[in-house]
Motif scaffolding. Sequence first.
Motif, PDB file in Angstrom:
ATOM      1  N   ASP A   1       0.810  -1.225   0.000  1.00 20.72           N
ATOM      2  CA  ASP A   1       0.000   0.000   0.000  1.00 20.72           C
ATOM      3  C   ASP A   1       0.840   1.270   0.000  1.00 20.72           C
TER       4      ASP A   1
ATOM      5  N   ALA B   1       3.835   1.377  -1.336  1.00 16.62           N
ATOM      6  CA  ALA B   1       4.781   1.314  -2.450  1.00 16.62           C
ATOM      7  C   ALA B   1       4.490   2.463  -3.405  1.00 16.62           C
ATOM      8  N   PRO B   2       5.545   2.969  -4.054  1.00 14.76           N
ATOM      9  CA  PRO B   2       5.351   4.079  -4.992  1.00 14.76           C
ATOM     10  C   PRO B   2       4.285   3.760  -6.023  1.00 14.76           C
ATOM     11  N   GLY B   3       3.359   4.671  -6.191  1.00 21.68           N
ATOM     12  CA  GLY B   3       2.327   4.493  -7.202  1.00 21.68           C
ATOM     13  C   GLY B   3       1.070   3.825  -6.674  1.00 21.68           C
ATOM     14  N   GLN B   4       1.153   3.216  -5.497  1.00 26.85           N
ATOM     15  CA  GLN B   4       0.004   2.474  -4.967  1.00 26.85           C
ATOM     16  C   GLN B   4      -0.798   3.284  -3.953  1.00 26.85           C
TER      17      GLN B   4
ATOM     18  N   VAL C   1      -2.845   5.502  -4.132  1.00 29.20           N
ATOM     19  CA  VAL C   1      -4.238   5.738  -4.508  1.00 29.20           C
ATOM     20  C   VAL C   1      -5.174   4.686  -3.896  1.00 29.20           C
TER      21      VAL C   1
ATOM     22  N   HIS D   1       7.796   8.586  -7.828  1.00 32.55           N
ATOM     23  CA  HIS D   1       8.541   8.141  -9.010  1.00 32.55           C
ATOM     24  C   HIS D   1       8.878   9.355  -9.854  1.00 32.55           C
TER      25      HIS D   1
END
Lengths: 404, 404
Positions: free
Chosen positions: A14, A16-19, A21, A46
């Motif tokens: 959750d 982690a980069p990009g997650q 949202v 990122h």
Amino acid sequence: MTALDQKFAALAADNAPGQEVRQDMSGLDAVMKGGLFNGTPVDFSHGDVDAHPPTPGSAEAWQAGFEVGGQQAYTEYRGAAAIREKVAARLAEFTGHPLSADSELIITPGTQGALFLALGATVTNGTKVAVVEPDYFANRKLVVFFGGEVVPVALTYGGQGSDNGPDLAQLEAAFKSGTEVLVFSTPNNPTGVVYSAQDIAAIARLASSYGVTVIVDQLYSRLLYTGESYTHLRADPQAPGNLITIMGPSKTESLSGFRLGVAFGTAALIERMERLQAIVSLRAAGYNQAALETWLNEPEGWMDARIAAHQAIRDELVSLFRAAGIEVAVPQAGSYVFPKLPDLSVSPEVFVQLLRRQAAVTVTPGSEFAPGTRDSIRLNFSQDHEAAVAAVKRIIEMIERYKA
Amino acid sequence: MTALDQKFAALAADNAPGQEVRQDMSGLDAVMKGGLFNGTPVDFSHGDVDAHPPTPGSAEAWQAGFEVGGQQAYTEYRGAAAIREKVAARLAEFTGHPLSADSELIITPGTQGALFLALGATVTNGTKVAVVEPDYFANRKLVVFFGGEVVPVALTYGGQGSDNGPDLAQLEAAFKSGTEVLVFSTPNNPTGVVYSAQDIAAIARLASSYGVTVIVDQLYSRLLYTGESYTHLRADPQAPGNLITIMGPSKTESLSGFRLGVAFGTAALIERMERLQAIVSLRAAGYNQAALETWLNEPEGWMDARIAAHQAIRDELVSLFRAAGIEVAVPQAGSYVFPKLPDLSVSPEVFVQLLRRQAAVTVTPGSEFAPGTRDSIRLNFSQDHEAAVAAVKRIIEMIERYKA
């Protein structure tokens, strides 16, 4: 909780980069101080490939690959032979050591794919793996996923010059007590520390003498700032017999949308990695492989300009943090800074959520990189320069607002 | 042999489609009978995307994705939300059962990627997994790689109509004795058998009553021949609570060079699969995901024409084999035929190598699909019609030449 539940609890992504949202942010209002900031949203989790666009010619290379048709769609699992020939020659030159395109190189779906295959090829139930802390968050997760045991090795990154680097005494102790694999990144993610020539030589000597397999992630080794030097482990005369080097064009070259990476080194390990790739995803997307035509082959001056643009952002962000009294190491390469938060009235994890909600700034919490760096945040500063500066000013104001 | 050596010995991929180029063919001359054949080389190990080109608009969709830039490059690991919305709606319509784009669908690097994630999310050390024989070769390898135990279930495929299908008594016995997962393909790879409505209903009932997780690979379910009907397990009123369906545009739609697949079903399993994807390869290449715009959304009549072209090839190849006295089942869907070789003077594996050397014909040996189908060969007949016919004539002549 079943064995599978436990296994996947350890893979929580959750933060982690990009997650981000997918996070549940309800409940945040109760702790919020003050209102929202104005300003362009910046996602430091990122790089921004709109601000620093993909290598010139990469889309045209893809199109040319598409037009080649079936031969490009169905490459060997390790990648198209003709592309491997070119890339191997350029990597040999870049790293200062010969490389066989036939047996020592595999093209993978991103450097993440390369890391997965490299650890999958070397770690099984009970394998002890030395993992540097802090380091790229997936390293630990991969070791645990394959049933291995993480043996932590501390990295110093706040110091000057030769103070920085891995704790070699800890490393040797780990090797002495049965560690079979070492995985690390240089330039280090998240701190930007480049391992010194002395440290690389020591790692080579220790790994060789204890028979340890080394996986070195050199993803950011091309984005090297003025006055810094880089040492390639694979070119060391005492380089270990089992060594995999990982690189790719996702970051500096902004080809992340193509999902391309490479792993190169010991032929027997590359062979295992290809067998694993055969059941994981077959191959890096065939047409995308064609974009490697542009890699390590950019127009004259292109890389210099990219480095200069990032160095200018780095310098300004570091100055801003330091002027506000926030500890931050100057990255020697790559596009990450890893400032340390002072004591706050909310947890670092909640502060990261508040940053996103109130200041339209996304960063990655330090707990992703090591248990001991919970109070730091990682910023990928490969962003629009002005937007990044404005966003860091908002981060600093938020820190002031939430100081304990 | 170390534990890792054993693990990777089980993943031998030299006979896998596309990898034949890495085989050592020296020594073949000693057993060769007669000379070489003339004729266009045909690689039946995979489809020919030059003869049956990618869906119209797929390259343009990729280009549009590239132009979107960063937002398309860095999607959620499970894939771009806007694309998942469209694909989920079309899959719900195709399979006759609702589907949540938010929680029940993940976009993967090919259907191979989807299978890897599905088995990785459900199989760990000691998990018993029912695997149909014959079936797609990676199924068994994946179970072994994740530490599971293969429980074979026989498939009848040579018979007429309702004779074909899985052995339901074996399946129930496997479930009774602790099998937790069932994986199978329908249409079956390599035989082209489509599981009947009765068999699908029985699988639903048995899996539900024994609490078994089911992974069903429906990769070829759109390439359904005249007079055949297809039953979607997920639309069964008794469908199991843990169910993942796998599809993708790599085969019928010839988008293999994009490496795109989807898995859809139980939200908790999709969540696990995304966590695993986060350490395996992050996501299907961002720009490539845009090509899914064309999927299940082809121009009017395009799919009918594609099916008709394949049905014509199927009919001619089956007639040729049968006229030569070679046993072969008529595939009900998909583009594989799986003829059975008569007794030969060389082993089936050597015969397959001779076919490539003497007749310029590449096929996949039956041993890849089950231990018991060593004497069959798989042909992917998604080829240029004339070239495929000529190549099958060469196979038949080769069989005559090497008959025991």
